[in-house]
Design an enzyme around this catalytic site. Structure first.
Site, PDB file in Angstrom:
ATOM      1  N   HIS A   1       0.837  -1.222   0.000  1.00 20.91           N
ATOM      2  CA  HIS A   1       0.000   0.000   0.000  1.00 20.91           C
ATOM      3  C   HIS A   1       0.864   1.261   0.000  1.00 20.91           C
ATOM      4  O   HIS A   1       0.408   2.319   0.433  1.00 20.91           O
ATOM      5  CB  HIS A   1      -0.952   0.029   1.204  1.00 20.91           C
ATOM      6  CG  HIS A   1      -1.685  -1.257   1.423  1.00 20.91           C
ATOM      7  ND1 HIS A   1      -2.935  -1.498   0.896  1.00 20.91           N
ATOM      8  CD2 HIS A   1      -1.330  -2.391   2.080  1.00 20.91           C
ATOM      9  CE1 HIS A   1      -3.327  -2.727   1.239  1.00 20.91           C
ATOM     10  NE2 HIS A   1      -2.362  -3.288   1.947  1.00 20.91           N
TER      11      HIS A   1
ATOM     12  N   GLU B   1       9.828   8.005 -17.176  1.00 22.29           N
ATOM     13  CA  GLU B   1       8.465   8.533 -17.381  1.00 22.29           C
ATOM     14  C   GLU B   1       7.958   8.204 -18.782  1.00 22.29           C
ATOM     15  O   GLU B   1       6.800   7.824 -18.974  1.00 22.29           O
ATOM     16  CB  GLU B   1       8.448  10.051 -17.196  1.00 22.29           C
ATOM     17  CG  GLU B   1       8.599  10.501 -15.759  1.00 22.29           C
ATOM     18  CD  GLU B   1       8.702  12.021 -15.675  1.00 22.29           C
ATOM     19  OE1 GLU B   1       7.684  12.686 -15.868  1.00 22.29           O
ATOM     20  OE2 GLU B   1       9.814  12.522 -15.438  1.00 22.29           O
TER      21      GLU B   1
ATOM     22  N   SER C   1      14.544  21.500 -16.762  1.00 19.68           N
ATOM     23  CA  SER C   1      13.347  22.284 -17.020  1.00 19.68           C
ATOM     24  C   SER C   1      13.764  23.625 -17.618  1.00 19.68           C
ATOM     25  O   SER C   1      14.805  24.175 -17.267  1.00 19.68           O
ATOM     26  CB  SER C   1      12.598  22.524 -15.705  1.00 19.68           C
ATOM     27  OG  SER C   1      11.797  23.687 -15.796  1.00 19.68           O
TER      28      SER C   1
ATOM     29  N   LYS D   1      15.730  21.775 -11.539  1.00 13.69           N
ATOM     30  CA  LYS D   1      15.113  20.500 -11.891  1.00 13.69           C
ATOM     31  C   LYS D   1      16.039  19.528 -12.593  1.00 13.69           C
ATOM     32  O   LYS D   1      16.838  19.903 -13.441  1.00 13.69           O
ATOM     33  CB  LYS D   1      13.907  20.744 -12.799  1.00 13.69           C
ATOM     34  CG  LYS D   1      12.779  21.459 -12.102  1.00 13.69           C
ATOM     35  CD  LYS D   1      11.984  20.534 -11.216  1.00 13.69           C
ATOM     36  CE  LYS D   1      10.908  19.890 -12.064  1.00 13.69           C
ATOM     37  NZ  LYS D   1      10.115  18.974 -11.263  1.00 13.69           N
TER      38      LYS D   1
END
Ligand code: ARG
Length: 462
Positions: free
Chosen positions: A158, A292, A279, A285
């Site tokens: 979980h 991804e 970024s 970043k």
């Protein structure tokens, strides 16, 4: 080259210009040219062996096709939309090059068994390429797992701290998933490895062909047993899409974990700069774009699986033009899967684990609570009662904002007088993982054994 359609005999009006473009597949099936030519050479060789073509005709065909392949490879072949598909383009070029012998190549054959053969040949090669990349990825995982066999991290259920595990054990879970994927790909290639040639349009041919010989020349395990089935079914394509979907699902889950672990909040791993991007506005970043993108690509592969199933579901036997729609999804699956596997295999060695962060995280969330319960069970308390005792101790720690291992013996004994000084051996992370010392358990000793066995299986695959 003449753009006269080979099937134009019974037609008196030209094809509508839009219909011509709409029905053509050459823009994408030209990719099958090497397989188409391989298949044609095998077919011509069989025809000559059976006395259906002369040896001179066969030689002219083989030489002509080899020249065409060289032209295709060099990018100098002119594809014509009027000639519809890869098959008619190549046949027309051959006839223009060698004359009448070229017109005889299609004896005892149809584009229906031809295209089914081309795709099976292509898929067989493609699965071999994919499995080679998958092999690299699996090897890279074994190397990292070996290096991290003792590294302790929190195991989750979980996404809440559950029990300590070793990082090597976690990586070996990935390895198991991928080993099953490899088995599915191998299985799919094996079932697809039957030769449709000889089925002709749907019913077979009146010529005395030798289908075993053609199949053998092309490295198939044998001919497809039923001509209608041979030209019509694309279950092998669906099977591939299904195996690819499962593999992408696994890569996506693995990617998701890399993304979570490389966040500032987790900080379990650092991905090297070469697999990340920045970024344009936020200077700080460093984004895990590669995992991804792999996670995102799983979506299109699942979509193709659904598309292929739907493509086939209502088709009556035998061949229908619908089947032309099988190629673009297949190519897209293979290209994206190959890219994802390649980049994942390259990325695994670029993962640096932050062992201290993993250890600190494992110390939070009472990961060794089950170990305390097991300890009490060994001292004679029934498991349910032990669960209750530990639950109360955890509530006390939550209140005190400390870990179980931070409690004094006296504090622990308030919850059960069975607890003695030796309890602290069981509350450590290292004690917890080492105690799970059985097949499939997270103990470093077991992880090393699992890796050794996996290496043997990999070596046997080569
Ligand atoms: N381009 C077709 C395909 O991809 C080749 C087979 C065409 N056969 C036919 N009878 N129209 O399926």
């Amino acid at each position: 080259m003449s753009d006269k359609k080979p099937w134009a005999g019974r037609f008196s009006e030209p094809t509508d210009a839009f219909v011509e473009a709409f029905t053509a597949s050459v823009a994408f099936d030209q990719r099958l040219a090497p397989q188409d030519i391989r298949g044609s050479i095998a077919h011509a060789s069989m025809l000559a062996r059976q006395g259906i073509l002369s040896e001179t005709e066969r030689d002219a065909i083989v030489q002509g096709l080899e020249q065409i392949l060289a032209r295709v490879d060099a990018g100098g072949f002119e594809w014509s939309v009027a000639l519809e598909d890869v098959h008619m383009n190549i046949e027309a070029a051959l006839t223009q090059m060698i004359g009448d012998a070229g017109k005889k190549l299609h004896t005892g054959r149809s584009r229906n068994d031809q295209v089914a053969t081309d795709i099976r040949l292509w898929l067989r090669d493609e699965i071999a390429n994919l499995r080679a990349e998958l092999y690299r990825l699996r090897e890279a995982l074994l190397d990292l797992a070996e290096q991290e066999a003792e590294t302790v991290m929190p195991g989750f259920t979980h996404l809440q701290t559950a029990q300590p595990v070793t990082f090597g054990h976690h990586l070996m879970a990935w390895f198991e998933m991928l080993e099953r994927d490899d088995g599915r790909l191998a299985d799919c290639a094996r079932r697809a490895n039957r030769c449709p040639l000889g089925a002709a349009a749907l019913a077979g041919t009146t010529f005395p062909i030798d289908r075993d010989f053609t199949a053998e020349l092309l490295g198939f395990d044998g001919p497809c047993r039923n001509s209608l089935d041979a030209v019509s079914d694309r279950d092998f394509a669906i099977e591939f899409a299904a195996a690819a979907s499962l593999l992408m699902m696994h890569l996506s889950r693995m990617s998701e974990e890399l993304i979570i672990w490389s966040s500032a909040q987790f900080g379990f791993i650092t991905l090297s700069d070469s697999f990340c991007t920045g970024s344009s506005i936020m200077p700080q970043k460093k984004n895990p774009d590669v995992p991804e993108l792999i996670r995102g690509k799983s979506g299109r592969v699942f979509g193709h699986l659904m598309g292929l199933l739907t493509l086939m579901k209502s088709q009556p036997l035998a061949y229908n033009k619908d089947n032309q729609e099988d190629k673009e999804p297949l190519f897209d699956i293979a290209d994206n899967l190959r890219g994802s596997l390649k980049v994942f295999a390259d990325m695994v060695p670029a993962i640096s684990p932050n062992r201290d962060r993993m250890r600190q995280a494992a110390l939070q969330g009472f990961a060794t609570a089950t170990d305390l319960a097991d300890y009490l069970v060994r001292k004679g308390l029934p498991f349910r009662d032990a669960h209750e005792v530990v639950g109360k101790s955890v509530a006390y720690c939550v209140e005190k904002q400390c870990d179980l291992a931070d409690l004094t013996l006296e504090e622990l004994q308030r919850f059960s007088d069975l607890i003695e000084q030796d309890v602290f051996d069981y509350l450590t992370l290292e004690g917890s993982v080492a105690a799970r010392d059985h097949i499939g358990g997270t103990a470093p000793r077991q992880v090393r054994q699992a890796i050794a066995q996996a290496r043997k299986r990999l070596a046997a695959e080569q």
